[in-house]
Write a protein that holds these residues in place. Sequence first.
Motif, mmCIF file in Angstrom:
data_model
loop_
_atom_site.group_PDB
_atom_site.id
_atom_site.type_symbol
_atom_site.label_atom_id
_atom_site.label_comp_id
_atom_site.label_asym_id
_atom_site.label_seq_id
_atom_site.Cartn_x
_atom_site.Cartn_y
_atom_site.Cartn_z
ATOM 1 N N GLY A 199 7.294 6.086 5.666
ATOM 2 C CA GLY A 199 6.515 4.875 5.473
ATOM 3 C C GLY A 199 6.499 3.949 6.666
ATOM 4 O O GLY A 199 7.541 3.560 7.179
ATOM 5 N N ALA A 200 5.306 3.613 7.120
ATOM 6 C CA ALA A 200 5.097 2.594 8.144
ATOM 7 C C ALA A 200 4.019 1.650 7.629
ATOM 8 O O ALA A 200 3.128 2.066 6.890
ATOM 9 N N THR A 201 4.128 0.388 7.988
ATOM 10 C CA THR A 201 3.180 -0.607 7.496
ATOM 11 C C THR A 201 2.444 -1.251 8.656
ATOM 12 O O THR A 201 2.937 -1.299 9.778
ATOM 13 N N LYS A 202 1.268 -1.750 8.371
ATOM 14 C CA LYS A 202 0.417 -2.330 9.405
ATOM 15 C C LYS A 202 0.898 -3.733 9.770
ATOM 16 O O LYS A 202 1.193 -4.551 8.908
ATOM 17 N N ALA A 228 -2.202 -2.201 0.019
ATOM 18 C CA ALA A 228 -2.014 -1.087 -0.916
ATOM 19 C C ALA A 228 -1.425 0.125 -0.209
ATOM 20 O O ALA A 228 -0.534 0.802 -0.748
ATOM 21 N N ASP A 229 -1.890 0.404 1.006
ATOM 22 C CA ASP A 229 -1.373 1.543 1.763
ATOM 23 C C ASP A 229 0.092 1.329 2.132
ATOM 24 O O ASP A 229 0.894 2.265 2.088
ATOM 25 N N GLY A 230 0.455 0.096 2.486
ATOM 26 C CA GLY A 230 1.840 -0.198 2.837
ATOM 27 C C GLY A 230 2.789 0.059 1.689
ATOM 28 O O GLY A 230 3.874 0.633 1.875
ATOM 29 N N PHE A 231 2.413 -0.344 0.501
ATOM 30 C CA PHE A 231 3.260 -0.126 -0.671
ATOM 31 C C PHE A 231 3.198 1.312 -1.172
ATOM 32 O O PHE A 231 4.175 1.828 -1.710
ATOM 33 N N ALA A 232 2.064 1.978 -0.998
ATOM 34 C CA ALA A 232 1.871 3.311 -1.581
ATOM 35 C C ALA A 232 2.888 4.318 -1.076
ATOM 36 O O ALA A 232 3.448 5.096 -1.863
ATOM 37 N N LEU A 233 3.162 4.323 0.221
ATOM 38 C CA LEU A 233 4.049 5.329 0.785
ATOM 39 C C LEU A 233 5.504 4.874 0.763
ATOM 40 O O LEU A 233 6.363 5.517 0.153
ATOM 41 N N PHE A 277 7.144 2.211 -0.577
ATOM 42 C CA PHE A 277 7.755 1.749 -1.818
ATOM 43 C C PHE A 277 7.538 2.727 -2.964
ATOM 44 O O PHE A 277 8.482 3.282 -3.513
ATOM 45 N N PHE A 278 6.289 2.965 -3.327
ATOM 46 C CA PHE A 278 6.044 3.819 -4.490
ATOM 47 C C PHE A 278 6.434 5.269 -4.227
ATOM 48 O O PHE A 278 6.858 5.981 -5.149
ATOM 49 N N GLY A 306 7.532 -6.767 5.686
ATOM 50 C CA GLY A 306 8.599 -7.569 5.121
ATOM 51 C C GLY A 306 8.588 -7.540 3.608
ATOM 52 O O GLY A 306 9.639 -7.432 2.960
ATOM 53 N N SER A 307 7.402 -7.606 3.023
ATOM 54 C CA SER A 307 7.275 -7.579 1.564
ATOM 55 C C SER A 307 7.681 -6.227 0.995
ATOM 56 O O SER A 307 8.389 -6.143 -0.018
ATOM 57 N N VAL A 308 7.227 -5.154 1.645
ATOM 58 C CA VAL A 308 7.583 -3.804 1.191
ATOM 59 C C VAL A 308 9.085 -3.579 1.301
ATOM 60 O O VAL A 308 9.729 -3.059 0.374
ATOM 61 N N ASN A 309 9.661 -3.973 2.426
ATOM 62 C CA ASN A 309 11.091 -3.778 2.630
ATOM 63 C C ASN A 309 11.917 -4.584 1.634
ATOM 64 O O ASN A 309 12.942 -4.106 1.123
ATOM 65 N N ALA A 310 11.489 -5.812 1.362
ATOM 66 C CA ALA A 310 12.204 -6.635 0.388
ATOM 67 C C ALA A 310 12.153 -5.987 -0.994
ATOM 68 O O ALA A 310 13.153 -5.981 -1.728
#
Length: 259
Positions: free
Chosen positions: A92-95, A108-113, A115-116, A155-159
């Motif tokens: 997972g990498a986020t923009k 949505a893409d950031g959370f999809a990989l 987190f989910f 930051g949101s995904v990691n938290a």
Amino acid sequence: MSTLNGKIAIITGASRGIGRAIALRLAKEGARTALCARDADALTSAVREIESAGGIAASIALDLRLPDSPACLADFAMDTFEGIDIVVNNAGATKRGEFAGLTDDDWADGFALKFFGAVRLTRAAWPHLQTRSGSVVNISGIGGRTPGSQFTIGGSVNAALLSFTKAMAETGVRDGVQVNAINPGTIRTDRYQTRIAAIAAEQQIDPAEAERRFVQQERIVRIGEPEDIASLVAFVTSPEGRYLQGALIDMDGGATKTI
């Protein structure tokens, strides 16, 4: 002495960077490793590297953003090695970017990989981890503790992943499964090299000077290496690390300044 002899480990995002280093290290410690990422060719290269060093590995190319893929990965590990002892959720990498420029699809893409994908793989592997008193390590990131304006998604995904770690650690006490998270700081990956090259071009300096200034500005000891994180994963999942439960470990060269 190898500390993970007889163990079976799933590593996501294992084709390059931190994930590949983790796969190599766990294999060196005696684990049989199931590698997953989207790039089949890069996975094949990683498997060959492990095998050439005397380890045992197999790989499957999947997009873990798709809801059914994590269960397919767990099934692959069971079919190939007949067990699951360790799950390393690393994919997972986020923009990055200014908040106003980030779309719903980016979020949505950031959370999809990251987190989910981790949630679904943990769910799929959990019964097997229970059977073998296994271990889950979530590779999160320091942005989950210290968000920044250019890293609102990450930051949101990691938290969220850190919160998930704490919740599953409590469940793990009951079920006999170890659950922890590691927060890497700035690590020398392809993504970092691209970032430092952009800084060098913008400031009209060479990459080595750009890195020196970055380290000084961030007030850290150095840029981390993927092998640094891999070594910590090997310790956490070893018998010596078993007392760790629900730990959120910052391995960041001193980047996190808060308690």
